[in-house]
Design a protein around this motif. Structure first.
Motif, mmCIF file in Angstrom:
data_model
loop_
_atom_site.group_PDB
_atom_site.id
_atom_site.type_symbol
_atom_site.label_atom_id
_atom_site.label_comp_id
_atom_site.label_asym_id
_atom_site.label_seq_id
_atom_site.Cartn_x
_atom_site.Cartn_y
_atom_site.Cartn_z
ATOM 1 N N GLY A 18 35.378 30.781 1.097
ATOM 2 C CA GLY A 18 36.544 29.857 0.803
ATOM 3 C C GLY A 18 37.484 30.192 -0.487
ATOM 4 N N TYR A 19 36.796 31.439 -1.108
ATOM 5 C CA TYR A 19 37.510 31.548 -2.305
ATOM 6 C C TYR A 19 38.641 32.355 -1.906
ATOM 7 N N ASP A 20 38.642 33.387 -0.826
ATOM 8 C CA ASP A 20 39.780 34.185 -0.434
ATOM 9 C C ASP A 20 40.399 33.962 0.981
ATOM 10 N N LYS A 21 39.363 32.925 1.713
ATOM 11 C CA LYS A 21 40.047 32.524 3.001
ATOM 12 C C LYS A 21 40.211 31.288 3.051
ATOM 13 N N GLN A 22 41.420 30.552 3.729
ATOM 14 C CA GLN A 22 41.631 29.276 3.963
ATOM 15 C C GLN A 22 42.208 29.014 5.433
ATOM 16 N N SER A 23 41.387 27.911 5.894
ATOM 17 C CA SER A 23 41.932 27.539 7.109
ATOM 18 C C SER A 23 41.576 25.919 7.258
ATOM 19 N N ASP A 24 42.124 25.117 8.131
ATOM 20 C CA ASP A 24 41.808 23.755 8.265
ATOM 21 C C ASP A 24 40.289 23.518 8.695
ATOM 22 N N ALA A 25 39.748 24.553 9.601
ATOM 23 C CA ALA A 25 38.443 24.201 9.913
ATOM 24 C C ALA A 25 37.531 24.485 8.627
ATOM 25 N N LEU A 26 37.924 25.414 7.848
ATOM 26 C CA LEU A 26 37.117 25.937 6.508
ATOM 27 C C LEU A 26 37.377 24.652 5.572
#
Length: 295
Positions: A18-26
Motif C-alpha cells: 500500500g505504500y506505492d499502490k492504491q485502490s478502493d479494494a486495497l
C-alpha cells in the motif's frame, strides 16, 4: 490475501504494498485489517499506507490510533495525518506534545508547525535551548524536517557537523568515513543522519556500509527500509544488509532473515536469503531472548 494471512510477515508485506499502490479494494482491506491487527509493526505499516486516502472514514480510523500503545504507530499516524486539516484533528494531535516518546513529539511539532508556525516557533526555540538533552534533540529533528534555520544558540552534538559534511562529500570513501563518524552520535541523531544518507545514496560501497551501520544498534522501524536492499544486485549490499537486520534483532528481524520463505512472500523477499555462518551467529546472539526458532 496477504493482509488476512495468519503470519504477521505476510501481513506486513501486504501493508507495504500500500505504500506505492492504491485502490478502493486495497483501502478496504487495509481498514478491515487495522481494526483487528494485534502486531504493532504491522499496524504502524498499515497507518502509513492509509495516508494516501483523504476519506473521512479513513481519517476517523487513523485518528483513533493517535492513542495506540505503540510509539511507532502513534508517530506514523501523525505523519499520515500531516496533509489533512481539521480542527478536531489539530486538537487531538496537539495532546501528543507531551508524549513520552521523542520521535512522536518531533512528528507532532512538525505537524503543528506547518499549521501554526508563529505559535510553534517560540516553543521550538525554547526546546532548542533547554538544559534537557532530549528536548534539544527533538527540536533539532523538527527544525531539520521543516527546513527551518535553528537559533544560533542551538548546539549540535559533537561530531554531527563533521559527519554531515563527510556524508555530503563527492568522494565515496569520505562518505564511508562519514558513516562511521555518525555512529559516534547519540542514537536518535545517529539514526536520523544514517536514514537521510541512505535515502539518497547511490554508491554500492557506501550503501553497504549504511545498511550495516543502521543495525549498531538499530530500531525495528528501519526494517522496511533495509528489507529492499536484501535483493540488491551488489553482494556486499546484500551481505551487510543481512548483518544490519540481524543486529537489530527481535521477531520482525528474524522473520525477514529466516532461511525458509513463508508461502506467498517470494516476491516480497525476492528469493531465498542465504545466511553465512558469521551472520547466523550475529543473528542468534542479537535475538537470544527471542522464543522464535530458526527454521
Amino acid at each position: 490475501e496477504l493482509l488476512q494471512h495468519s503470519d504477521p510477515r505476510a501481513r506486513l508485506a501486504g501493508a507495504m504494498i500500500g505504500y506505492d499502490k492504491q485502490s478502493d479494494a486495497l483501502k478496504a482491506a487495509l481498514m478491515t485489517r487495522l481494526e483487528v491487527e494485534e502486531d504493532a509493526f504491522v499496524r504502524a505499516s498499515i497507518v502509513k499506507a492509509l495516508r494516501h486516502y483523504p476519506d473521512p472514514h479513513v481519517l476517523e480510523h487513523l485518528a483513533d490510533h493517535l492513542l495506540d500503545p505503540d510509539a511507532r504507530v502513534r508517530s506514523n499516524t501523525v505523519e499520515s495525518l500531516m496533509s489533512y486539516d481539521h480542527p478536531a484533528l489539530l486538537k487531538r494531535v496537539s495532546h501528543l506534545l507531551h508524549d513520552p516518546d521523542m520521535r512522536v513529539q518531533g512528528t507532532v511539532l512538525i505537524y503543528l508547525a506547518k499549521r501554526m508556525p508563529d505559535r510553534i516557533r517560540p516553543l521550538m526555540e525554547k526546546m532548542a535551548t533547554s538544559p534537557e538533552a532530549w528536548a534539544r534533540r527533538t527540536a533539532r529533528y523538527a527544525y531539520r524536517a521543516l527546513g527551518w534555520d535553528p537559533p544560533e544558540a542551538v548546539e549540535e552534538e559533537p561530531g554531527s557537523q563533521e559527519a554531515r559534511q563527510q556524508l555530503a562529500s563527492k568522494d565515496y570513501e569520505a562518505r564511508v568515513q562519514g558513516v562511521w563518524k555518525a555512529l559516534e552520535l547519540p542514537i536518535d541523531e545517529r539514526l536520523e543522519t544514517l536514514r537521510r544518507a541512505l535515502s539518497h545514496e547511490e554508491h554500492p560501497h557506501v550503501i553497504a556500509t549504511l545498511t550495516r551501520a543502521l543495525g549498531h544498534p538499530g530500531h525495528t522501524e528501519d526494517l522496511p527500509l533495509l528489507a529492499k536492499y536484501l535483493t540488491s544486485e551488489d553482494p556486499r549490499v546484500r551481505s551487510n544488509t543481512v548483518e544490519g537486520i540481524a543486529r537489530i534483532g527481535g521477531v520482525d528481524a528474524l522473520h525477514l532473515l529466516e532461511r525458509r520463505e513463508a508461502k506467498g512472500l517470494g516476491s516480497f523477499l525476492g528469493g531465498r536469503i542465504r545466511l553465512f555462518p558469521h551472520q547466523l551467529h550475529v543473528a542468534s546472539r542479537a535475538s537470544a531472548a527471542d522464543p522464535v526458532r530458526w527454521l
